[in-house]
Design a protein around this motif. Structure first.
Motif, short mmCIF file in Angstrom:
data_model
loop_
_atom_site.label_atom_id
_atom_site.label_comp_id
_atom_site.label_asym_id
_atom_site.label_seq_id
_atom_site.Cartn_x
_atom_site.Cartn_y
_atom_site.Cartn_z
N GLY A 13 56.18 -32.44 6.04
CA GLY A 13 55.70 -32.56 7.44
C GLY A 13 54.77 -34.04 7.43
N PHE A 14 54.84 -34.66 6.19
CA PHE A 14 54.04 -35.93 6.45
C PHE A 14 54.88 -36.99 7.28
N LEU A 15 54.19 -38.13 7.67
CA LEU A 15 54.71 -39.16 8.32
C LEU A 15 54.57 -40.27 7.58
N GLU A 16 55.86 -40.86 7.14
CA GLU A 16 55.87 -42.17 6.30
C GLU A 16 55.31 -43.26 7.41
N VAL A 17 54.31 -43.92 6.76
CA VAL A 17 54.04 -45.25 7.58
C VAL A 17 53.85 -46.51 6.97
N GLU A 18 54.00 -47.59 7.27
CA GLU A 18 53.86 -48.97 6.71
C GLU A 18 53.03 -49.50 7.34
N THR A 19 51.83 -50.15 6.59
CA THR A 19 50.88 -51.08 7.03
C THR A 19 51.01 -52.34 6.48
N PRO A 20 50.44 -53.54 7.02
CA PRO A 20 50.39 -54.84 6.39
C PRO A 20 50.19 -54.96 5.12
N LEU A 21 51.07 -56.00 4.46
CA LEU A 21 50.60 -56.02 3.21
C LEU A 21 49.53 -57.38 3.07
N ARG A 22 49.71 -58.09 4.09
CA ARG A 22 48.66 -59.23 4.15
C ARG A 22 47.35 -58.70 5.23
N ILE A 23 46.27 -58.68 4.56
CA ILE A 23 44.90 -58.35 5.35
C ILE A 23 43.97 -59.17 5.20
N PRO A 24 43.02 -59.30 6.43
CA PRO A 24 42.15 -60.07 6.48
C PRO A 24 40.85 -59.75 5.33
N SER A 25 40.52 -58.50 5.36
CA SER A 25 39.47 -58.22 4.32
C SER A 25 39.68 -56.97 3.38
N PRO A 26 40.10 -57.40 2.11
CA PRO A 26 40.01 -55.99 1.24
C PRO A 26 38.89 -55.54 1.14
N ALA A 27 39.05 -54.21 0.68
CA ALA A 27 37.55 -53.59 0.18
C ALA A 27 37.07 -54.10 -0.83
N PRO A 28 35.68 -54.57 -0.78
CA PRO A 28 34.86 -55.25 -1.84
C PRO A 28 34.83 -54.20 -2.99
N GLU A 29 35.42 -54.36 -4.19
CA GLU A 29 35.20 -53.44 -5.15
C GLU A 29 35.06 -54.31 -6.56
N GLU A 30 34.11 -53.74 -7.19
CA GLU A 30 33.44 -54.53 -8.31
C GLU A 30 34.54 -55.20 -9.21
N HIS A 31 35.58 -54.47 -9.83
CA HIS A 31 36.59 -54.67 -10.61
C HIS A 31 37.91 -55.15 -9.90
N ILE A 32 38.16 -54.96 -8.80
CA ILE A 32 39.65 -55.37 -8.28
C ILE A 32 39.60 -56.63 -7.65
N GLU A 33 40.53 -57.30 -7.97
CA GLU A 33 40.62 -58.80 -7.34
C GLU A 33 41.57 -59.05 -6.42
N ALA A 34 41.72 -59.48 -5.34
CA ALA A 34 42.86 -59.78 -4.51
C ALA A 34 43.38 -60.95 -4.42
N PHE A 35 44.69 -61.38 -4.69
CA PHE A 35 45.34 -62.78 -4.54
C PHE A 35 45.19 -63.20 -2.95
N PRO A 36 44.65 -64.34 -2.75
CA PRO A 36 44.63 -65.03 -1.39
C PRO A 36 46.00 -65.25 -0.98
#
Lengths: 312, 187
Positions: A37-60
Motif C-alpha cells: 500500500g505504499f505510494l512510489e514518489v519522485e522528488t527532485p535530485l537538484r535542491i536549493p538547500s540540503p540538510a546541513p550535516e557535519e560529515h556529509i557534503e553535497a555536490f554543487p
C-alpha cells in the motif's frame, strides 16, 4: 567489434550476472512496497538547500545542490498527508569513494506514518526477507565467507551494549575523545550481522541528526543502523517532529561545517515549517547497491554497478 | 610528517620506531559519521601486519627510508642479486624479501631497492610491467567476447588469468601490486 573496445566488453560482460540480479532486486523491492500500500514518489535530485550535516557534503549543481538523500522532500510529503511513501533514487555525496562507497549511489528510502523505529526495524527485516525469498536466497546468502540466514527475527543490540561487548573503551570515552566512529569501524562492525543481520540501535543523542530522542531518556536517539555481513546497509529512525529542536541541530551542524571550511547551505526553511504538521512517523534509507552486493556475493561496490566514475 | 590525506597504498610510515608500509587502503565512513581511512600496515622488517583506521585529523611520522635504483642481475639459490649502477656494488635479497615481485623480475629490469639504515630490506617494482605471453591456448576467432578468462604463462613463468582473446606472443600489461592483467599492449 573494434579491437580497442575488447577490454571494455570484457569488463562489462563479467558483470552480467550481477547486473541481472541487481535489476531483479530492485523490481522485487518495488513490488513489496506496492503490495503493502505504499505510494512510489519522485522528488527532485537538484535542491536549493540540503540538510546541513557535519560529515556529509553535497555536490554543487548550478546555484543549487545535488541531493545527498531525498529525506527533506519526502518528509514534506509526509507532512502534507501522504502516509506511506517510498522512493528509489540516486543520491550524490562529494568525496566518498571506496570499496563500499560511490559518489553517486542508489538509495531506497521509505516512510511509515504512525510507526516508531522499532516497528520500522521489523518491517525492514520483513521486506528484505520477502524479497530474498522471492529471489530464492533467503536462507543461503553467503557474504565475506559467512553464511547469513535472513529469517526474522534478526539480532538487536544497542550501541551501549555493543561497546560493552566488543570494544575496549566505554561509549562515553569514545565520544569524549572523538573516537566513536573509529571504534565502530575497527572493533564493532566486523561482528555485526555475521550469521544473521543485526540492528545496532539507540544511538547517542549527539549523533541523532534528524532523529527523535527517546521518551524518558534524552541521552539516546531512536535511531538504528542495519548491518549484514559486517557492512552497514541502512539507517533509520523515529522522525523528529520538533521544528525548534531541528533548527538548533542544523545550526550546530552548520557551525561545525564552518570550522572545517566546508560550504554553508541555506537553512531548509520549508522543511522546517513542514515539521510542524509532520505526523508521528519513522523513516529509513537503505543502500540498494550494498544490498545487491550481499545478494550477488560480490565484495566491491564497483562489481554491482555498470559503470564506475573511473571508467567513464 | 604526513596527514591523513596523504595516506595511500604503498606509503611508508614510522610507528614505534619501526618502518611500516600500507598494504591495503580503503575509504570508510560509518553511518552519518566522519570519513575514516582504514589501513592494513605491514612491518617492513618483520613482515607482521595489523589493521586500523585513522581520522582525517591524525598525523603520521614518515619512515626514514632510502630507495636506490638497482638492476636485477641473477638468482642464486634463494638469493636475488642486484647491482647498483653508480658504484657497481652488488647486494642480495632473500626470496621472502622479494615476495611477489619475483613474478615480474626479468633480467636487467630496474627496481627500487629499499634501504633501512643502509640495510636492503625490500624491493619495489614499477606499478606496471609489460610481459610477453609465452604459453596460451588459442582463441577461436569469431568466438564472442565474454567475461570468461583463461590461464596463460608469461616469460617469467608466472601464470595469470587473462581474457580469452589474448594470444601467445602478445605483450600484456600487468599491475605488479595486484598481479592482475590490465590490458594488451602493442609492440
Amino acid at each position: 567489434m573494434s579491437a580497442s573496445n575488447l577490454d571494455d566488453i570484457f569488463l562489462l560482460a563479467r558483470k552480467k550476472e550481477a547486473l541481472h540480479l541487481r535489476a531483479r532486486l530492485i523490481q522485487n523491492i518495488r513490488l513489496f512496497f506496492i503490495e503493502h500500500g505504499f505510494l512510489e514518489v519522485e522528488t527532485p535530485l537538484r535542491i536549493p538547500s540540503p540538510a546541513p550535516e557535519e560529515h556529509i557534503e553535497a555536490f554543487p549543481s548550478g546555484d543549487w545542490f545535488l541531493q545527498t538523500s531525498p529525506e527533506l522532500c519526502m518528509k514534506r510529503l509526509l507532512a502534507a498527508g501522504f502516509p506511506l511513501i517510498f522512493q528509489i533514487s540516486k543520491c550524490f555525496r562529494a568525496g566518498e569513494r571506496g570499496n563500499l562507497h560511490l559518489p553517486e549511489f542508489t538509495m531506497l528510502e521509505w516512510y511509515v506514518t504512525k510507526f516508531d523505529y522499532l516497528q520500522l526495524m521489523s518491517q525492514c527485516e520483513k521486506m528484505i526477507f520477502a524479497v530474498a525469498a522471492n529471489m530464492d536466497i533467503a536462507r543461503h546468502c553467503i557474504f565475506r565467507n559467512k553464511k547469513i540466514d535472513l529469517t526474522p527475527p534478526w539480532e538487536k543490540i544497542t550501541v551501549q551494549e555493543a561497546f560493552e561487548k566488543y570494544a575496549s573503551v566505554t561509549l562515553e570515552e569514545a565520544l569524549n575523545k572523538n573516537k566513536f566512529d573509529q571504534i565502530i569501524v575497527d572493533y564493532i562492525e566486523p561482528y555485526l550481522g555475521v550469521n544473521r543481520p543485526t540492528f545496532l540501535y539507540d544511538y547517542p543523542a549527539k549523533l541523532a541528526a534528524l532523529a527523535k530522542l527517546k521518551d524518558g531518556n534524552t541521552n539516546v536517539a531512536e535511531r538504528f543502523e542495519l548491518y549484514i555481513g559486517g557492512m552497514e546497509i541502512a539507517n533509520g529512525f523515529s522522525e523528529l517532529n520538533d521544528t525548534e529542536e531541528q533548527r538548533r541541530r542544523f545550526e550546530q551542524a552548520s557551525q561545525l561545517r564552518a570550522q572545517k571550511n566546508w560550504p554553508q547551505y541555506s537553512m531548509p526553511e520549508k522543511f522546517l515549517q513542514a515539521l510542524q504538521t509532520i505526523p508521528e512517523s519513522a523513516g529509513i534509507a537503505l543502500g540498494i547497491d550494498r544490498l545487491a552486493m550481499i545478494f550477488a556475493h560480490v565484495l566491491q561496490i564497483d562489481d554491482i554497478i555498470s559503470f564506475t566514475p573511473e571508467i567513464l | 610528517m604526513y596527514t591523513a590525506s596523504d595516506l595511500r597504498k604503498g606509503l611508508r610510515l614510522k610507528i614505534d620506531n619501526e618502518p611500516y608500509v600500507i598494504t591495503e587502503f580503503n575509504f570508510v565512513k560509518p553511518g552519518k559519521g566522519q570519513a575514516l581511512y582504514r589501513c592494513k600496515l605491514k612491518n617492513m622488517v618483520t613482515g607482521s601486519q595489523f589493521e586500523r583506521s585513522f581520522r582525517s585529523v591524525d598525523t603520521f611520522e614518515s619512515a626514514d627510508l632510502r630507495e636506490k635504483k638497482m638492476q636485477y642481475l641473477y638468482k642464486e639459490g634463494d638469493k636475488y642479486c642486484f647491482m647498483d649502477n653508480e658504484n657497481f656494488e652488488q647486494i642480495y635479497l632473500t626470496e621472502s624479501q622479494i615476495g611477489d615481485a619475483k613474478n615480474f623480475l626479468i633480467d636487467n629490469i630496474e627496481a627500487e631497492i629499499l634501504l633501512f639504515e643502509d640495510r636492503p630490506i625490500g624491493i619495489s617494482l614499477p606499478n606496471f610491467v609489460d610481459l610477453v605471453v609465452t604459453e596460451a591456448d588459442p582463441w577461436a576467432k569469431g568466438d564472442t567476447v565474454s567475461g570468461a578468462t583463461k590461464p596463460v604463462k608469461v616469460q617469467t613463468g608466472y601464470t595469470i588469468q587473462v581474457p580469452t582473446f589474448v594470444g601467445e606472443g602478445e605483450k600484456i600489461r600487468i599491475d605488479t601490486r595486484t598481479g592482475e592483467y590490465l590490458t594488451r599492449v602493442k609492440g
